[in-house]
Design a protein around this motif. Structure first.
Motif: not given
Length: 1018
Positions: A739, A741-742, A744
């Protein structure tokens, strides 16, 4: 599901035209003519180029930014000598009042600063709503060009006393001779005013009152009178509806004033059920765009379809005709019978027989949705009375005409007959707020006060009694209609005293006047029920069938735009620049035409390299009347039909920039919004549209929009990797799909300290009405740039509402398996474009926690605040536009010019009256800077300071922005996600929540809720 759909803004995107790719990749599609201002090496020393122009071209440094910041002008300011007791400088006052201008009616709150009204919001305690026009009405108060300033006689100034004396003498003379005098007004919806008019008629028995609405709903009122003995409009409780079937009724637009709030209240997917809405229509309307199922039907077929539905529901056998949509009509009959009292049929056809047939269907269903007791009083115009007045005027029977805020010489189809008749009337008095053609043709002109300067009362329905109070002293030498009529009647009472006594004795039933005035409304009880009369509708249905059988040639559907309505506010630049929700065109009206008809007749809409759209001209002829109007090819337009909006083409008294569009009222014969026997001929010339539909596009990127059916919402896991309707984005990391959003690139900051603002936008509840766009204009001093600048993509709207068409097509994987090229796959979409699905998406600065604009600004003009807002420091910005190039959402605007105090932009910021609407809490930006949505930081800070001053924490859901406050349907919800009780906190975690382009990892503070449609499968 979202991943199986192709989203597109314009027909050109379907063919993958080269200019679309150019626009998406290159901000500067036209070569910058550097030679014209830099010159060559030999002549550079003689160049007149300024240092600032040079720096704009070669780039900027921090030192350059410091120099540029010193260019702000110095102006003199004058403080209060003696501060008024009721005004605290820097603190806004709010007044509850009502708006009733004859076309728009609303219970509102008005924000004033230092005695100046600067913004209008809905009075939600009174169940009030606002549209784009209501929001913009505050600017019309300051219209120094069109507003009347002094009473005149034959064009010469006259005192009020002399005007009263002379007019009174003539009125008495006409009374003694028993010569008819007519008071011609629009719909007033004011109980006290109607009482005053009756008293005026008692004083002058030769006077009659005629009500004229430029855009008529007389047929609906006449049908109600015939069936229920009450001449009014029925109210619809769409929040309780299970099945809604509409035949051309734009009830999310202007039909009966609009029902968007009730409609959306019945479409909350979290409740597990939503109303099923089917729209039969020819033009793509706001209501059709929001329908669960839109059935493209030309006007004559709508009439036959309505009769066929009547036969199927009631068991009648009225002679009709087969239509291409009979299968859908049969299905709708079954759905309505199943819904029973929760079903409703509506029609926007201004024909008494059509309205009677719709009422009869609802009566047969025992529909609880139609309310004939708490009726609406907002469209009281009577076509028969107006037609008789014109006949009597031309016959020399009318001795005096007193007109109030109407302009029949512009809006009547037979305006010439009215003008000729007016010349035969001995006493013509125009009581009007603004100058117009009818005012100019009258002998006496008496300026009346704007509703924001006035006392008054309103009764839009039988339950809600509204009060109107002035929010500013009259700007000019004006007087209210009520005071004028009281004086002419021999009553020396001031209208305020009359109103207070009337409300106290007739309405309030012992309740406090001050409380009602403070609240802006008082709720009454209905004591009598309306009983239906036993009348046969079969004859009406047969007459309707005979009318439909006369259809020939092209069929014209006349309508009103969400922005300009009937044209009363045509001199309002906010409304002229407001893009139409469907076509995205501003500063124009046009003939909407289907793709098939346009091909057959040879009409095109070529698109220039800079995104500007052109159009061919058509000569439209009907009933011996002709207009020349540009053509806009519209997906979803019924073949054999065309559409044209009313309210444009005004010229008298308007600023030159506002004299746009074509007057369609001459085609509005017999006030019928459907005209048959229309001929269309292509004529020479090319029209230049100011259209934003192919500008600032973010097309080609997936999951901009997410749409699911109610069945999917209830049965499918939204995060399911294969079938989910709200799947997160995945990226490749360490050779694995994870995913997005994991992963960064940045270290996270602690966002749980203090306030952290989020804005949630529910795509299911957003109807695309645009009230939020105008509210943002008013709150944030957004400049109007004019048609020429909008055309080349330089509009300054901080908030736009993107309109996307979508079509069910094969997925890219399926296309690859079938060996189809991208061009072939998109070619098949042209058939789908005959009736595409529509989704609206409000788009503003996303206030990204990982904002790509912040990392590229060389002077740190755009930075991130502790409360989640992406902030702009205007006096630090030097206009590199790097941030705009790096913004994936295309929401930043560059100030190419000074829009204030500039004769090239003669709108509200170029005169002393227009500037009175400016919000002193927000700076008026100078040229050469970037600007964009600030998430109304001045409003959030004011809320924090108010709580601090009162020694308390900020209350739950106390934070607001202009757009969220103006949103009638509650689609926009703003709040502090660090307050676990705020609505936005739960919405941010809802299973429908997603971020646009979340795979880019910008981590926006704007959250969208997946749009849910009821496909009637659940």
């Amino acid at each position: 599901m979202a991943s199986d759909k192709k989203y597109w803004k314009s027909v050109e995107e379907l063919t993958n035209s080269s200019f679309v790719e150019t626009l998406s990749k290159n901000e500067f599609v036209q070569e910058i003519p550097t030679d014209t201002f830099l010159g060559d090496k030999e002549t550079l020393a003689n160049s007149s180029t300024s240092r600032r122009d040079f720096l704009k071209y070669v780039g900027f440094t921090t030192a350059a930014a410091t120099l540029a910041a010193c260019e702000g002008p110095v102006k003199k300011s004058i403080p209060y000598v003696v501060k008024p007791n009721d005004i605290i400088a820097g603190v806004a006052d709010w007044y509850a009042t009502s708006m009733a201008d004859g076309y728009d009616f609303a219970n509102i709150l008005v924000k004033t600063r230092e005695g100046r009204p600067i913004q209008i919001m809905p009075n939600k305690d009174a169940n009030g709503t606002t549209s784009a026009r209501v929001q913009a009405a505050v600017l019309s108060l300051y219209d120094e060009k069109l507003r009347l300033k002094n009473p005149t006689k034959a064009g010469e100034k006259i005192s009020w006393a002399d005007a009263d004396k002379e007019i009174g003498a003539v009125l008495n003379k006409l009374k003694d001779a028993n010569t008819p005098v007519v008071l011609l007004t629009g719909t007033l919806a004011s109980p006290s005013t109607e009482r005053i008019i009756q008293e005026f008629i008692v004083a002058y028995p030769n006077v009659t009152h005629v009500i004229y609405d430029a855009v008529s709903e007389s047929a609906a009122a006449d049908a109600m009178l015939a069936m229920y003995g009450k001449r009014a409009l029925p109210k619809y409780h769409l929040d309780k509806a299970a099945t809604i079937v509409s035949f051309g009724a734009d009830f999310l637009g202007d039909f009966h004033g609009g029902f968007e709030k009730q409609y959306v209240a019945g479409r909350k997917p979290e409740t597990g059920s939503m109303s099923y809405h089917v729209q039969f229509e020819s033009n793509m309307s706001l209501t059709g765009a929001n329908a669960d199922k839109r059935i493209v039907t030309k006007p004559s077929d709508q009439l036959f379809a309505l009769i066929n539905l009547f036969n199927a529901i009631t068991g009648s056998n009225v002679p009709s005709k087969a239509t291409p949509v009979d299968a859908q009509v049969k299905q709708m009959a079954s759905e309505l019978k199943k819904a029973g009292s929760k079903g409703v049929v509506m029609t926007g056809i201004n024909d008494k027989n059509a309205q009677l047939v719709a009422l009869a269907i609802n009566k047969a269903l025992n529909s609880e949705i139609v309310d004939v007791n708490n009726t609406l009083n907002i469209r009281q115009g009577n076509e028969a009375d107006v037609n008789q007045l014109i006949k009597d005027m031309n016959a020399g029977k009318i001795g005096g005409l007193l007109s109030y805020n109407v302009n029949p010489m512009y809006s009547l189809p037979n305006a010439t007959e009215f003008a000729n008749g007016l010349k035969k009337v001995s006493l013509t008095v125009a009581l009007s707020t603004e100058n117009n053609e009818t005012v100019n043709a009258s002998n006496y002109v008496l300026p009346t006060s704007h509703f924001l300067e006035s006392w008054g009362d309103t009764q839009f329905d039988e339950v809600t009694y509204g009060l109107m109070q002035p929010t500013i002293q009259p700007l000019f030498s004006t007087r209210q209609l009520q005071d004028t009529l009281l004086g002419w009647s021999g009553n020396t009472t001031k209208y305020y005293d009359y109103l207070k006594a009337f409300a106290s004795t007739t309405i309030l039933n012992g309740s406090s006047w001050n409380t009602a005035l403070h609240n802006g409304f008082f709720t009454r009880e209905i004591t009598t029920a309306t009983i239906a009369s036993e009348i046969s509708v079969t004859a009406a249905a047969m007459q309707l069938s005979n009318t439909a059988k006369k259809a020939s040639g092209f069929e014209l559907q006349l309508y009103t735009k969400t922005g300009l309505g009937d044209g009363k506010q045509a001199n309002n630049p906010w409304l002229q620049e407001f893009p139409d929700p469907i076509t995205r065109v501003s500063w124009d009206n046009y003939l909407t035409m289907s793709i098939a008809d346009a091909k057959q007749l040879g009409f095109t809409n070529p698109v220039k390299d800079n995104g500007a759209i052109d159009g061919d001209y058509a000569k439209v002829s009907v009933n011996g009347k002709e207009v020349i109007v540009p053509v806009m090819i519209q997906p979803g337009q019924a073949k054999g039909s065309v559409g044209l909006s009313l309210g444009f083409g005004r010229t008298f008294g308007l600023k030159e920039e506002m004299q746009v569009g074509v007057n369609a009222y001459p085609l509005y014969v017999n006030a019928n919004n459907i005209q048959f026997g229309v001929t269309i001929e292509k004529v020479s010339g090319t029209h230049q549209f100011a259209c934003t539909q192919v500008q600032k596009t973010i097309a080609g990127r997936h999951d901009i929009l997410k749409v699911a059916s109610l069945k999917e919402y209830k049965t499918v896991d939204p995060k399911d990797h294969h079938h989910g309707w709200n799947k997160p984005s995945y990226v490749s990391y360490d050779h694995k799909e994870v995913e997005a959003n994991t992963i960064d690139l940045w270290d996270e900051h602690n966002r749980e300290l203090g306030h952290h603002f989020n804005l949630s936008i529910d795509l299911t509840s957003c109807t695309g009405c645009g009230a939020c766009v105008v509210a943002c204009h008013a709150e944030n001093n957004v400049p109007v740039v004019g048609k020429r600048e909008v055309r080349v993509g330089r509009d300054m709207h901080w908030l736009r509402i993107d309109r996307y068409y979508s079509s069910e097509v094969e997925s890219r994987e399926d296309a690859k398996e079938l060996g189809l090229s991208r061009a072939k796959m998109y070619e098949g979409l042209e058939t789908e474009a005959e009736n595409p699905e529509v989704t609206f998406q409000p788009m503003m600065c996303q206030h990204c926690n990982h904002a790509p604009c912040e990392t590229v600004c060389p002077v740190a003009a755009t930075t991130h605040g502790r409360q989640g807002q992406n902030q702009m420091t205007y006096n630090r910005c030097v206009g590199t536009r790097y941030c705009a190039n790096n913004c994936p959402y295309r929401v930043r605007r560059f100030n190419w010019f000074n829009y204030a105090n500039n004769n090239e932009f003669d709108f509200n910021m170029n005169n002393e009256y227009g500037k009175m609407v400016l919000n002193p809490d927000v700076v008026v930006r100078s040229r050469g800077v970037m600007e964009k949505c600030s998430m109304c930081i001045q409003m959030t800070q004011a809320t924090i300071l108010k709580a601090k001053k009162e020694g308390r924490a900020v209350n739950t859901d106390e934070f607001e922005t202009a757009c969220s406050s103006a949103c009638t349907t509650g689609a926009l919800v703003f709040g502090d996600v660090n307050n676990k009780q705020d609505k936005v906190t739960a919405l941010a975690k809802d299973k429908r929540a997603y971020n646009v382009l979340d795979y880019l990892q910008t981590k926006p503070n704007v959250i969208y809720q997946v749009k849910i449609k009821n496909t009637n499968e659940a």
